[in-house]
Write a protein that holds these residues in place. Structure first.
Motif, mmCIF file in Angstrom:
data_model
loop_
_atom_site.group_PDB
_atom_site.id
_atom_site.type_symbol
_atom_site.label_atom_id
_atom_site.label_comp_id
_atom_site.label_asym_id
_atom_site.label_seq_id
_atom_site.Cartn_x
_atom_site.Cartn_y
_atom_site.Cartn_z
ATOM 1 N N VAL B 133 -13.266 -2.002 2.643
ATOM 2 C CA VAL B 133 -12.211 -2.593 1.582
ATOM 3 C C VAL B 133 -10.784 -1.505 2.010
ATOM 4 O O VAL B 133 -9.125 -1.957 1.910
ATOM 5 N N GLU B 134 -11.252 -0.169 1.863
ATOM 6 C CA GLU B 134 -10.206 0.888 2.654
ATOM 7 C C GLU B 134 -9.131 0.262 3.530
ATOM 8 O O GLU B 134 -7.853 0.782 3.810
ATOM 9 N N ALA B 135 -9.957 0.846 4.986
ATOM 10 C CA ALA B 135 -9.342 -0.007 6.239
ATOM 11 C C ALA B 135 -8.665 -1.453 6.076
ATOM 12 O O ALA B 135 -7.663 -1.421 6.522
ATOM 13 N N ALA B 136 -9.313 -2.318 5.215
ATOM 14 C CA ALA B 136 -8.612 -3.581 5.136
ATOM 15 C C ALA B 136 -6.855 -3.454 4.742
ATOM 16 O O ALA B 136 -5.975 -4.058 4.213
ATOM 17 N N LEU B 137 -6.943 -2.409 3.250
ATOM 18 C CA LEU B 137 -5.997 -2.207 2.060
ATOM 19 C C LEU B 137 -4.672 -1.325 3.185
ATOM 20 O O LEU B 137 -3.288 -1.479 2.880
ATOM 21 N N ASP B 138 -5.821 -0.412 4.006
ATOM 22 C CA ASP B 138 -4.533 0.297 4.849
ATOM 23 C C ASP B 138 -3.801 -0.706 5.527
ATOM 24 O O ASP B 138 -2.443 -0.455 5.948
ATOM 25 N N LEU B 139 -4.712 -1.803 6.405
ATOM 26 C CA LEU B 139 -4.451 -2.473 7.693
ATOM 27 C C LEU B 139 -2.762 -3.577 6.494
ATOM 28 O O LEU B 139 -1.739 -3.277 7.601
ATOM 29 N N VAL B 140 -2.779 -3.891 5.489
ATOM 30 C CA VAL B 140 -2.118 -4.978 5.273
ATOM 31 C C VAL B 140 -0.270 -3.242 4.220
ATOM 32 O O VAL B 140 -0.043 -4.418 3.886
ATOM 33 N N GLY B 141 -0.545 -2.215 4.938
ATOM 34 C CA GLY B 141 -0.009 -1.431 4.172
ATOM 35 C C GLY B 141 0.065 -1.721 2.564
ATOM 36 O O GLY B 141 1.041 -0.414 1.662
ATOM 37 N N LEU B 142 -1.625 -1.015 1.809
ATOM 38 C CA LEU B 142 -1.187 -1.419 0.514
ATOM 39 C C LEU B 142 -2.685 -0.048 0.219
ATOM 40 O O LEU B 142 -2.961 -0.800 -1.182
ATOM 41 N N ALA B 143 -2.855 0.510 0.924
ATOM 42 C CA ALA B 143 -3.622 2.093 1.070
ATOM 43 C C ALA B 143 -3.127 2.643 -0.920
ATOM 44 O O ALA B 143 -4.781 2.214 -1.665
ATOM 45 N N ASP B 144 -2.335 2.548 -1.073
ATOM 46 C CA ASP B 144 -1.565 3.417 -1.974
ATOM 47 C C ASP B 144 -1.905 2.838 -3.815
ATOM 48 O O ASP B 144 -1.214 2.742 -4.620
ATOM 49 N N ARG B 145 -1.774 1.066 -3.357
ATOM 50 C CA ARG B 145 -1.647 0.463 -4.457
ATOM 51 C C ARG B 145 -2.955 -0.237 -4.959
ATOM 52 O O ARG B 145 -3.638 -1.447 -4.969
ATOM 53 N N GLU B 158 1.028 -8.743 -3.301
ATOM 54 C CA GLU B 158 -0.448 -10.108 -3.587
ATOM 55 C C GLU B 158 -0.386 -10.375 -2.527
ATOM 56 O O GLU B 158 -1.677 -10.798 -2.246
ATOM 57 N N GLN B 159 0.532 -10.959 -1.869
ATOM 58 C CA GLN B 159 -0.129 -12.063 -0.423
ATOM 59 C C GLN B 159 -0.592 -10.970 0.539
ATOM 60 O O GLN B 159 -1.272 -11.324 1.279
ATOM 61 N N ARG B 160 -0.037 -9.476 0.252
ATOM 62 C CA ARG B 160 -1.007 -8.941 1.659
ATOM 63 C C ARG B 160 -1.968 -8.572 1.117
ATOM 64 O O ARG B 160 -3.065 -8.532 1.928
ATOM 65 N N VAL B 161 -2.763 -8.718 -0.737
ATOM 66 C CA VAL B 161 -3.728 -7.929 -0.804
ATOM 67 C C VAL B 161 -4.793 -8.975 -0.575
ATOM 68 O O VAL B 161 -5.527 -9.272 -0.121
ATOM 69 N N ALA B 162 -3.895 -11.079 -0.538
ATOM 70 C CA ALA B 162 -5.033 -11.643 -0.168
ATOM 71 C C ALA B 162 -5.393 -11.763 1.489
ATOM 72 O O ALA B 162 -6.158 -12.486 1.958
ATOM 73 N N ILE B 163 -4.502 -11.109 1.523
ATOM 74 C CA ILE B 163 -4.364 -10.988 3.770
ATOM 75 C C ILE B 163 -5.634 -10.105 3.497
ATOM 76 O O ILE B 163 -6.828 -9.529 4.471
ATOM 77 N N ALA B 164 -5.719 -8.464 3.358
ATOM 78 C CA ALA B 164 -6.264 -7.731 3.186
ATOM 79 C C ALA B 164 -8.025 -8.278 2.900
ATOM 80 O O ALA B 164 -9.117 -8.281 3.130
ATOM 81 N N ARG B 185 12.782 -14.485 1.974
ATOM 82 C CA ARG B 185 12.397 -14.124 3.481
ATOM 83 C C ARG B 185 11.710 -12.782 4.009
ATOM 84 O O ARG B 185 11.565 -12.711 4.999
ATOM 85 N N ALA B 186 12.547 -11.618 3.388
ATOM 86 C CA ALA B 186 11.926 -10.406 3.981
ATOM 87 C C ALA B 186 10.695 -10.505 3.748
ATOM 88 O O ALA B 186 10.173 -9.963 4.507
ATOM 89 N N SER B 187 10.162 -10.990 2.018
ATOM 90 C CA SER B 187 8.334 -10.821 2.040
ATOM 91 C C SER B 187 7.883 -11.314 3.178
ATOM 92 O O SER B 187 6.382 -11.067 3.412
ATOM 93 N N GLY B 188 8.347 -12.754 3.249
ATOM 94 C CA GLY B 188 7.748 -13.709 3.389
ATOM 95 C C GLY B 188 7.240 -13.005 5.339
ATOM 96 O O GLY B 188 6.430 -13.020 6.675
ATOM 97 N N ASP B 189 8.140 -12.488 5.821
ATOM 98 C CA ASP B 189 8.248 -11.880 7.897
ATOM 99 C C ASP B 189 7.921 -10.580 7.467
ATOM 100 O O ASP B 189 6.525 -10.656 8.391
ATOM 101 N N GLU B 190 7.251 -9.789 6.639
ATOM 102 C CA GLU B 190 5.919 -9.046 6.183
ATOM 103 C C GLU B 190 4.902 -9.440 6.210
ATOM 104 O O GLU B 190 4.470 -8.559 7.180
ATOM 105 N N ILE B 191 4.548 -10.897 6.215
ATOM 106 C CA ILE B 191 3.131 -11.304 5.769
ATOM 107 C C ILE B 191 3.151 -12.027 7.122
ATOM 108 O O ILE B 191 2.061 -11.846 8.030
#
Lengths: 379, 248
Positions: B133-145, B158-164, B185-191
């Protein structure tokens, strides 16, 4: 166990609904506990009845007496080994609310018929030798703080006046159902002081040689006194106790009826709560299935929620009922053995779990059969 | 390699003569008609097409969420139609990661707990699950959340968590159903950056359904669906269509 956390957070999601559902189980199981206790208390005589004992009473009614002369005649009949008698006194201590069962007994023969009550020989001898002596049970001693040597006044209800008695013995028994708050005193003392029914007793208890002879012995006794002014009705002690308990109605049917209504209502309340919970989480359940959770696991999750509610609520209700019964007989003697037994606690808990499972099964099946694509479309 | 003529062999995903019909109000609707598709491992495919063209239905069928009316879907050697019940659920857990438009996180679980859900179906120990889980959250940049609940996160987070959650069990295929449809758009681009990275660096096989041409540009292959049929092949010649395919 991996999904326990999911079950817990789902239950905490709608705290008010969960609390109310748990509360309904608590109330229902509290009620069950009290009803079961009342039923046990009323039927405790049935449980302690000896298989080799018969009770002989007046054929007309239990409150009509029988001549004391019957004892010798009964003893001569086949299968009869011993006979003793007792008479209901119905006195109270200081105030009517302090009522408890009290009897005048046939002291010389009593112990041979009722060996389950234990005394030290010294105490029994002191009782037997004191015409105004009495025996009390441990709960009665505890209730009024009485001890051996105390002199206690009983106010008569059938006869008149204050009857003073000396506490000479406190019986012991390892059978909890025998420890109701009660008092026995000498029949001779009663017969000497009372103004009517002199030479009469309330009922006889007859010890027979073999439980298999009960029918023959009862028939012999009743035949012996047929067509006399005081005809008898003889039955096993168990049947007598059951009949005594049923004098105030069919308790078992009453309790079953109340219990059934309560549990049926509980099923509706919990079933509705679980159905709502599942309906609100349709999308989430679909997601769980999407990530690979299989149907039986989804079913188990919903069932676990329903059963957890039942376990917590039911457990709390039974604990409250137990605490209530620990305060003792609330009627002051009508329910002498007011005790919620471990067996009834276990039965109540099993019923609660069964009700939880029954309430949860339909919503759980609905969750299990949920089609993922349909559910996701609704999100 | 991606083919739509039904003549590929040994591809990771093999779809043959796939039909899907729905019955609505007594009327039968052809959602997918005779669709063929071969996709090798590591491909990043985008499906575009008008609403009702069958994009999401195709994704659902590939993920074993729905059953085809006719035809076969074979993923990593398993024919999905032959699986049912527990085996299909286990297959999904092993091979498929889903990313939805509306994230579909469990609101009463933290980001960490949401991501951990697919791992609860595996035999991993608690510490192993934690590492994944740590690795997946780290990959989507949400380890601190990790301890935040969905309501405490933005839509993009939220979508990044869903990707993780979708990648934590290392699935064979990622199925993304308009993952940027509900984002700015900005959030979409991040995803899309994350999804592109999963394709590029981790060689994940990804199927992306989108209405957004910008999102579709991220894919290596763009397929158009209309009325249940793959319309045409890309101009770069990476896949070969039969004349019948073109004639549709």
């Amino acid at each position: 166990m991996k999904f326990l956390h999911l079950v817990i957070v789902n239950l905490r999601r709608k705290k008010t609904r969960t609390a109310l559902t748990i509360g309904s189980f608590t109330v229902a199981l509290f009620l069950f506990g009290i009803l079961a206790t009342i039923k046990s208390a009323l039927g405790s005589g049935v449980d302690v009845a000896g298989a080799d004992r018969l009770v002989v009473r007046n054929r007309v009614s239990l409150i009509q007496p029988l001549p004391i002369a019957y004892r010798d005649q009964i003893l001569r009949l086949p299968h009869v080994e011993e006979a003793t008698f007792a008479t209901w006194f119905g006195g109270y201590y200081q105030d009517m609310k302090n009522f408890f069962p009290n009897f005048a007994i046939d002291v010389p023969n009593w112990r041979r018929v009722y060996p389950e009550y234990k005394f030290s020989d010294e105490e029994w001898r002191a009782f037997a030798e004191d015409r105004e002596g009495c025996v009390i049970s441990p709960p009665l001693a505890k209730r009024f703080g009485w001890k051996i040597g105390d002199r206690i006044p009983l106010e008569a209800t059938i006869w008149t006046g204050t009857w003073e008695l000396n506490v000479r013995a406190i019986y012991e028994t390892d059978r909890r159902e025998l420890t109701s708050p009660e008092l026995w005193f000498h029949y001779e003392y009663l017969d000497e002081r009372r103004s009517f029914w002199k030479g009469f007793v309330g009922w006889y208890t007859v010890k027979i040689d073999d439980p298999a002879s009960a029918v023959a012995a009862a028939a012999a006794i009743d035949d012996r006194f047929a067509n006399s002014p005081y005809e008898t009705k003889t039955e096993t002690e168990k049947a007598f106790a059951a009949g005594f308990a049923n004098q105030i109605g069919n308790i078992r049917l009453l309790i079953l009826s109340i219990g059934s209504v309560v549990f049926f209502t509980l099923l509706l309340v919990t079933g509705n709560a679980m159905a709502s919970a599942v309906r609100e989480r349709t999308g989430e359940l679909a997601v769980l299935k999407t990530i690979g959770m299989n149907d039986p696991t989804v079913l188990s999750l919903v069932m676990a929620e329903a059963i957890a509610v039942a376990a917590v609520g039911g457990g709390a209700g039974l604990v409250l009922a137990k605490l209530f019964t620990l305060r003792g007989d609330p009627t002051g003697g009508m329910l002498a053995n007011f005790y919620l037994s471990p067996r009834n606690l276990a039965l109540g808990f099993a019923l609660a779990l069964a009700a939880g499972a029954a309430a949860g099964i339909l919503p759980a099946l609905g969750a299990m059969r949920l089609r993922i694509v349909d559910a996701l479309r609704r999100v | 390699m991606v083919r739509v003529d039904g003549k590929g062999t040994g591809a990771l995903v093999e779809i043959r003569s796939l039909d899907k019909k729905y019955r609505r109000g007594g009327e039968e609707i052809d959602v997918l008609r005779g669709l063929n598709l071969d996709v090798d491992q590591g491909e990043f495919i985008a499906f575009m097409g008008p609403s009702g063209s069958g994009k999401t239905t195709l994704l659902n069928l590939m993920g074993g969420l729905d059953v085809p009316t006719a035809g076969t879907i074979r993923v990593a050697g398993d024919e999905i139609g032959a699986l049912s019940g527990r085996r299909l659920a286990a297959w999904r857990a092993r091979h498929i990661g889903f990313i939805f438009q509306m994230y579909n996180l469990i609101p009463v679980l933290t980001a960490f707990q949401n991501v951990q859900l697919p791992l609860l179906l595996t035999g991993l120990s608690k510490s192993e699950r934690g590492d994944h889980v740590e690795a997946a959250l780290d990959l989507v940049g949400l380890a601190d959340r990790r301890h935040h609940y969905p309501r405490q996160l933005s839509g993009g987070q939220e979508q990044r968590v869903a990707i993780a959650r979708a990648i934590v069990a290392d699935p064979t295929i990622l199925l993304c159903d308009e993952p940027t449809g509900d984002l700015d758009r900005a959030s979409g681009d991040e995803i899309l950056d994350i999804i592109s990275r999963l394709s590029r660096e981790f060689k994940k096989t990804i199927f992306l359904v989108t209405h957004d041409p910008v999102a579709a540009e991220r894919a290596g292959t763009l397929l158009h669906l209309d009325k249940g049929t793959l319309l045409e092949c890309a101009a770069d010649g990476r896949f070969a269509c039969t004349p019948e395919d073109r004639a549709r």
